[in-house]
Structure formats: structure tokens, C-alpha cells
Design a protein around this motif. Structure first.
Motif, PDB file in Angstrom:
ATOM      1  N   LEU A  29      -6.032  28.681  27.526  1.00 27.96           N
ATOM      2  CA  LEU A  29      -6.052  28.304  28.938  1.00 27.96           C
ATOM      3  C   LEU A  29      -4.954  27.268  29.171  1.00 27.96           C
ATOM      4  O   LEU A  29      -4.901  26.233  28.501  1.00 27.96           O
ATOM      5  N   ILE A  30      -4.084  27.555  30.123  1.00 28.77           N
ATOM      6  CA  ILE A  30      -2.961  26.666  30.436  1.00 28.77           C
ATOM      7  C   ILE A  30      -3.131  26.131  31.853  1.00 28.77           C
ATOM      8  O   ILE A  30      -3.389  26.890  32.794  1.00 28.77           O
ATOM      9  N   VAL A  31      -2.983  24.821  32.007  1.00 22.34           N
ATOM     10  CA  VAL A  31      -3.147  24.169  33.313  1.00 22.34           C
ATOM     11  C   VAL A  31      -1.827  23.507  33.706  1.00 22.34           C
ATOM     12  O   VAL A  31      -1.225  22.778  32.914  1.00 22.34           O
ATOM     13  N   ARG A  32      -1.392  23.748  34.931  1.00 23.26           N
ATOM     14  CA  ARG A  32      -0.134  23.173  35.442  1.00 23.26           C
ATOM     15  C   ARG A  32      -0.406  22.333  36.683  1.00 23.26           C
ATOM     16  O   ARG A  32      -1.286  22.658  37.489  1.00 23.26           O
ATOM     17  N   ASN A  33       0.383  21.274  36.865  1.00 23.57           N
ATOM     18  CA  ASN A  33       0.241  20.437  38.044  1.00 23.57           C
ATOM     19  C   ASN A  33       1.170  20.917  39.157  1.00 23.57           C
ATOM     20  O   ASN A  33       1.795  21.972  39.055  1.00 23.57           O
ATOM     21  N   ASP A  34       1.285  20.102  40.209  1.00 25.12           N
ATOM     22  CA  ASP A  34       2.115  20.468  41.365  1.00 25.12           C
ATOM     23  C   ASP A  34       3.583  20.641  41.004  1.00 25.12           C
ATOM     24  O   ASP A  34       4.322  21.349  41.690  1.00 25.12           O
ATOM     25  N   ASN A  35       4.020  19.967  39.957  1.00 27.81           N
ATOM     26  CA  ASN A  35       5.416  20.054  39.531  1.00 27.81           C
ATOM     27  C   ASN A  35       5.644  21.170  38.512  1.00 27.81           C
ATOM     28  O   ASN A  35       6.709  21.237  37.890  1.00 27.81           O
ATOM     29  N   ASP A  36       4.630  22.012  38.333  1.00 28.17           N
ATOM     30  CA  ASP A  36       4.686  23.126  37.398  1.00 28.17           C
ATOM     31  C   ASP A  36       4.781  22.666  35.934  1.00 28.17           C
ATOM     32  O   ASP A  36       5.221  23.409  35.065  1.00 28.17           O
ATOM     33  N   GLU A  37       4.346  21.441  35.678  1.00 23.03           N
ATOM     34  CA  GLU A  37       4.320  20.916  34.321  1.00 23.03           C
ATOM     35  C   GLU A  37       2.978  21.245  33.670  1.00 23.03           C
ATOM     36  O   GLU A  37       1.934  21.156  34.313  1.00 23.03           O
ATOM     37  N   ILE A  38       3.000  21.617  32.397  1.00 25.33           N
ATOM     38  CA  ILE A  38       1.763  21.889  31.676  1.00 25.33           C
ATOM     39  C   ILE A  38       1.093  20.556  31.350  1.00 25.33           C
ATOM     40  O   ILE A  38       1.678  19.711  30.655  1.00 25.33           O
ATOM     41  N   VAL A  39      -0.116  20.358  31.869  1.00 28.17           N
ATOM     42  CA  VAL A  39      -0.835  19.099  31.653  1.00 28.17           C
ATOM     43  C   VAL A  39      -2.048  19.294  30.750  1.00 28.17           C
ATOM     44  O   VAL A  39      -2.664  18.316  30.322  1.00 28.17           O
ATOM     45  N   ASP A  40      -2.383  20.542  30.464  1.00 35.39           N
ATOM     46  CA  ASP A  40      -3.507  20.816  29.567  1.00 35.39           C
ATOM     47  C   ASP A  40      -3.346  22.212  28.987  1.00 35.39           C
ATOM     48  O   ASP A  40      -2.871  23.133  29.660  1.00 35.39           O
ATOM     49  N   SER A  41      -3.738  22.354  27.735  1.00 38.23           N
ATOM     50  CA  SER A  41      -3.697  23.650  27.061  1.00 38.23           C
ATOM     51  C   SER A  41      -4.814  23.636  26.025  1.00 38.23           C
ATOM     52  O   SER A  41      -4.850  22.754  25.169  1.00 38.23           O
ATOM     53  N   ARG A  42      -5.711  24.608  26.112  1.00 43.49           N
ATOM     54  CA  ARG A  42      -6.856  24.630  25.203  1.00 43.49           C
ATOM     55  C   ARG A  42      -7.296  26.064  24.924  1.00 43.49           C
ATOM     56  O   ARG A  42      -7.071  26.971  25.732  1.00 43.49           O
ATOM     57  N   SER A  43      -7.921  26.266  23.793  1.00 45.62           N
ATOM     58  CA  SER A  43      -8.423  27.591  23.424  1.00 45.62           C
ATOM     59  C   SER A  43      -9.786  27.827  24.042  1.00 45.62           C
ATOM     60  O   SER A  43     -10.613  26.903  24.139  1.00 45.62           O
TER      61      SER A  43
END
Length: 221
Positions: free
Chosen positions: A118-132
Motif C-alpha cells: 500500500l502506497i500513500v502520497r500527499n498533495d505534492n505527490d510525495e510517498i509518505v507511507d508504504s506498507r505491506s
């Protein structure tokens, strides 16, 4: 040539009214008056000719008003139906606003995947979280934390999943979230839903609708 005073009264009423197309009607009367003032005095137009012009314009104006009224009624009917959506949760792609409350996601991993990220991006399209997450996961409650366990700031976040098999990427797909509907608005011919965080989305973008779910039913990390 004497002009019937009723024309002036009619124009005055049109200017003071608020019915659709009134500016066009006033313009028509001005043109008609100009036409009467500049006609050939030796060969004036018959009064019946003016009456035909007035009747024709009035008919077109009434049809236009009727069409506008019908369109408004159709729009209001749709809005009335959507009034029942307020307070419900809509399944929508494109992200959700986080303000401390976990967000329920509905991932759909690729068939046969043995690992899902699971990949989470903020408003700036930056990855702020990544988890299985589990390859069979269909409902997941994102707690708003990054990989180090820190709570992320309030804001809008987008979600996607990367499905893998034997270490090889199969595909990457966006993930929908269930988001509370705060309000439904009819705007510019489109019904818009107001979501938390000041987000707006067209009603046509909703892919699912349900009553607020019990957070305990979703999988936590």
C-alpha cells in the motif's frame, strides 16, 4: 403615426420583471419601435404585421422559458433524490482528506499476487507511507501514520497498491476510499458532492454507497 401607449407599458413591465429572456424581449420591442418610427409614411406597415411579429417572438420566448423551467425541475428532482445521500459514505477514487480519523480503503490486489504494497502520497505527490498488506485484503483501515509510526498532518492523501508475484511487479492500481458525504449541491448543471476537507466530486464519480461502517470491522495493521 401614433403609437399605442400599451407598447410602452408592456416594455416597462418587461424591464421590471424577472422572467428568463426579458432582455431579449426588451431588445425586440426597441427594434420594433425603431422599425415603426422609420417606416415609409407613404406605405406604412399594417398593424396586423406588427401583431404577427409580436406574437411570433412571444411564442419563441414562451417556449424558451418552458424549456428552462423543465431543465430546472429535472435538476431539482435529481438533487432531491441525492438529498438522501447526505450522511452516507461514498466509495470514491482520487484521494481522501485525513484529519486524525482512520480512513477505510477498499484495495483490490491483482489475482495471484503473493505480496501487496500500500502506497500513500500527499498533495505534492510525495510517498509518505508504504506498507505491506495481505494479498487477499478487500478492506483496510489506514491509520494516518507513516512508516516510523508518526501521525501525518491533516491533508488530502491518495492511495494505490502495488501487486507483486515472486518479487516481480504485476501492476499498480489506485485505491478507493469510503468518504462521508456532507452536502449535495446542484451547480452549473452538475450535482456535486461536498466531502470533508472542502473536497468536491461529481456524483457520477461515486462507485459505491453505504451507511457509515463500524471501524472495528476493517483490518488494522
Amino acid at each position: 403615426m401614433e403609437i399605442d401607449s400599451s407598447f410602452g407599458n408592456f416594455a416597462g413591465n418587461a424591464q421590471g420583471g424577472s422572467s428568463p429572456g426579458q432582455s431579449d424581449f426588451v431588445t425586440f420591442l426597441q427594434m420594433l419601435t425603431t422599425q415603426m418610427q422609420n417606416q415609409d409614411p407613404l406605405n406604412p406597415m399594417e398593424a396586423s404585421d406588427f401583431a404577427v411579429q409580436l406574437a411570433t417572438f412571444a411564442g419563441v420566448e414562451q417556449q424558451t422559458y418552458t424549456n428552462q423551467l423543465l431543465a430546472t425541475m429535472i435538476g431539482q428532482t435529481g438533487l432531491s433524490d441525492l438529498g438522501g445521500w447526505v450522511g452516507m459514505e461514498a466509495r470514491i477514487y482520487g484521494g481522501a482528506h485525513f484529519s486524525g480519523t482512520p480512513i477505510e480503503l477498499t484495495p483490490d490486489p491483482a489475482l495471484g499476487a503473493d505480496e501487496v504494497l500500500l502506497i500513500v502520497r500527499n498533495d505534492n505527490d510525495e510517498i509518505v507511507d508504504s506498507r505491506s498488506i495481505g494479498p487477499e485484503t478487500q478492506s483496510y483501515l489506514w491509520d494516518g501514520q507513516d512508516a516510523q509510526g508518526n501521525t501525518l498532518p491533516d491533508g488530502t492523501y491518495r492511495f494505490e497498491i502495488e501487486s507483486r508475484l515472486d518479487g516481480e511487479e504485476l501492476d499498480t492500481q489506485p485505491v478507493a476510499a469510503y468518504i462521508p458525504i456532507l452536502e449535495a449541491r446542484y451547480q452549473d448543471g452538475v450535482t456535486m458532492l461536498v466531502l470533508p476537507g472542502g473536497l468536491f466530486v461529481e456524483s457520477a464519480m461515486v462507485t459505491g454507497l453505504r451507511r457509515p461502517a463500524d471501524p472495528s470491522e476493517a483490518e488494522m495493521p
